[in-house]
Design an enzyme around this catalytic site. Sequence first.
Site, PDB file in Angstrom:
ATOM      1  N   ASP A 153      11.387  11.838  -1.993  1.00 47.77           N
ATOM      2  CA  ASP A 153      10.541  11.717  -0.801  1.00 47.77           C
ATOM      3  C   ASP A 153      11.046  12.679   0.280  1.00 47.77           C
ATOM      4  O   ASP A 153      12.257  12.804   0.489  1.00 47.77           O
ATOM      5  CB  ASP A 153      10.588  10.264  -0.297  1.00 47.77           C
ATOM      6  N   ASN A 198       2.617   0.448  -1.436  1.00 44.21           N
ATOM      7  CA  ASN A 198       1.679   0.127  -0.364  1.00 44.21           C
ATOM      8  C   ASN A 198       0.237   0.424  -0.778  1.00 44.21           C
ATOM      9  O   ASN A 198      -0.030   1.475  -1.374  1.00 44.21           O
ATOM     10  CB  ASN A 198       2.007   0.961   0.886  1.00 44.21           C
ATOM     11  N   GLN A 240      -0.006   2.340   3.746  1.00 45.79           N
ATOM     12  CA  GLN A 240      -0.234   3.489   2.853  1.00 45.79           C
ATOM     13  C   GLN A 240      -0.720   4.678   3.681  1.00 45.79           C
ATOM     14  O   GLN A 240      -1.641   4.535   4.498  1.00 45.79           O
ATOM     15  CB  GLN A 240      -1.277   3.140   1.778  1.00 45.79           C
ATOM     16  N   HIS A 273       1.267   5.452  -5.552  1.00 46.12           N
ATOM     17  CA  HIS A 273       2.682   5.820  -5.733  1.00 46.12           C
ATOM     18  C   HIS A 273       3.543   4.588  -5.534  1.00 46.12           C
ATOM     19  O   HIS A 273       3.162   3.646  -4.839  1.00 46.12           O
ATOM     20  CB  HIS A 273       3.114   6.944  -4.785  1.00 46.12           C
ATOM     21  N   HIS A 300       7.434   3.541  -4.357  1.00 44.63           N
ATOM     22  CA  HIS A 300       8.672   4.007  -3.727  1.00 44.63           C
ATOM     23  C   HIS A 300       9.855   3.435  -4.503  1.00 44.63           C
ATOM     24  O   HIS A 300       9.910   2.218  -4.748  1.00 44.63           O
ATOM     25  CB  HIS A 300       8.771   3.505  -2.285  1.00 44.63           C
TER      26      HIS A 300
HETATM   27  P1  5GP Z   1       3.091   5.614   1.845  1.00 39.18           P
HETATM   28  O1  5GP Z   1       3.316   5.396   3.313  1.00 39.18           O
HETATM   29  O2  5GP Z   1       1.706   6.170   1.569  1.00 39.18           O
HETATM   30  O3  5GP Z   1       3.429   4.435   0.980  1.00 39.18           O
HETATM   31  O4  5GP Z   1       4.150   6.699   1.425  1.00 39.18           O
HETATM   32  C1  5GP Z   1       3.945   8.077   1.509  1.00 39.18           C
HETATM   33  C2  5GP Z   1       5.304   8.718   1.335  1.00 39.18           C
HETATM   34  O5  5GP Z   1       5.105  10.041   0.911  1.00 39.18           O
HETATM   35  C3  5GP Z   1       6.143   8.779   2.615  1.00 39.18           C
HETATM   36  O6  5GP Z   1       7.403   8.154   2.366  1.00 39.18           O
HETATM   37  C4  5GP Z   1       6.276  10.273   2.893  1.00 39.18           C
HETATM   38  O7  5GP Z   1       7.542  10.607   3.400  1.00 39.18           O
HETATM   39  C5  5GP Z   1       6.036  10.883   1.520  1.00 39.18           C
HETATM   40  N1  5GP Z   1       5.408  12.191   1.514  1.00 39.18           N
HETATM   41  C6  5GP Z   1       4.248  12.521   2.137  1.00 39.18           C
HETATM   42  N2  5GP Z   1       3.926  13.820   1.883  1.00 39.18           N
HETATM   43  C7  5GP Z   1       4.910  14.296   1.061  1.00 39.18           C
HETATM   44  C8  5GP Z   1       5.140  15.570   0.459  1.00 39.18           C
HETATM   45  O8  5GP Z   1       4.387  16.526   0.620  1.00 39.18           O
HETATM   46  N3  5GP Z   1       6.265  15.706  -0.307  1.00 39.18           N
HETATM   47  C9  5GP Z   1       7.129  14.648  -0.504  1.00 39.18           C
HETATM   48  N4  5GP Z   1       8.201  14.883  -1.291  1.00 39.18           N
HETATM   49  N5  5GP Z   1       6.948  13.438   0.053  1.00 39.18           N
HETATM   50  C10 5GP Z   1       5.850  13.260   0.828  1.00 39.18           C
END
Ligand code: 5GP
Length: 137
Positions: free
Chosen positions: A32, A88, A95, A101, A103
């Site tokens: 991440d 999420n 999300q 995805h 985590h």
């Molecule tokens: P969510 O909040 O949707 O459950 O998690 C999205 C996650 O994706 C966040 O922890 C954020 O840091 C990560 N993330 C978003 N865009 C990118 C990206 O372009 N590359 C990587 N490696 N992580 C990303």
Amino acid sequence: MKDQNCIFCKIANGEIPSTTLYEDEDFRVILDMGPATRGHALLLPKEHYANLFELDDKLAAKALVTAKKVAARMKDALGADGFNLVQNNGEAAGQTVFHFHMHLIPRYENDGAGISWTPGSATPEEMAEVKRLVDEK
Ligand code: 5GP
Ligand code: ZN
């Protein structure tokens, strides 16, 4: 199916480079870019599914098996004391990227990562009402 406008489709399929910890024909596990702790990773299917409810059943089962395998390796390699799997669905649930995805978050004693909630309370009547609504579906 891939979604042309989805960043996780591009990352999962190698069109955008990422630090990849694991890859097979269905999934890629990447670091991440905004980690909650050292080693925070994301398991991404290579096909586009917006969230858990859209995810193909076979892939849903394989997602957990794959997360378990990679998390065990990470825990050993990084000397983690514990491990969170977080997933999420929907803006209300936090999300921000609408490609399913999971985590993978290694935890360390006193790491300060705020992955918790404040326990509320529920009366027996409220709990019975929730059960009734779910049972009806
Ligand atoms: P969510 O909040 O949707 O459950 O998690 C999205 C996650 O994706 C966040 O922890 C954020 O840091 C990560 N993330 C978003 N865009 C990118 C990206 O372009 N590359 C990587 N490696 N992580 C990303
Ligand atoms: Zn996607």
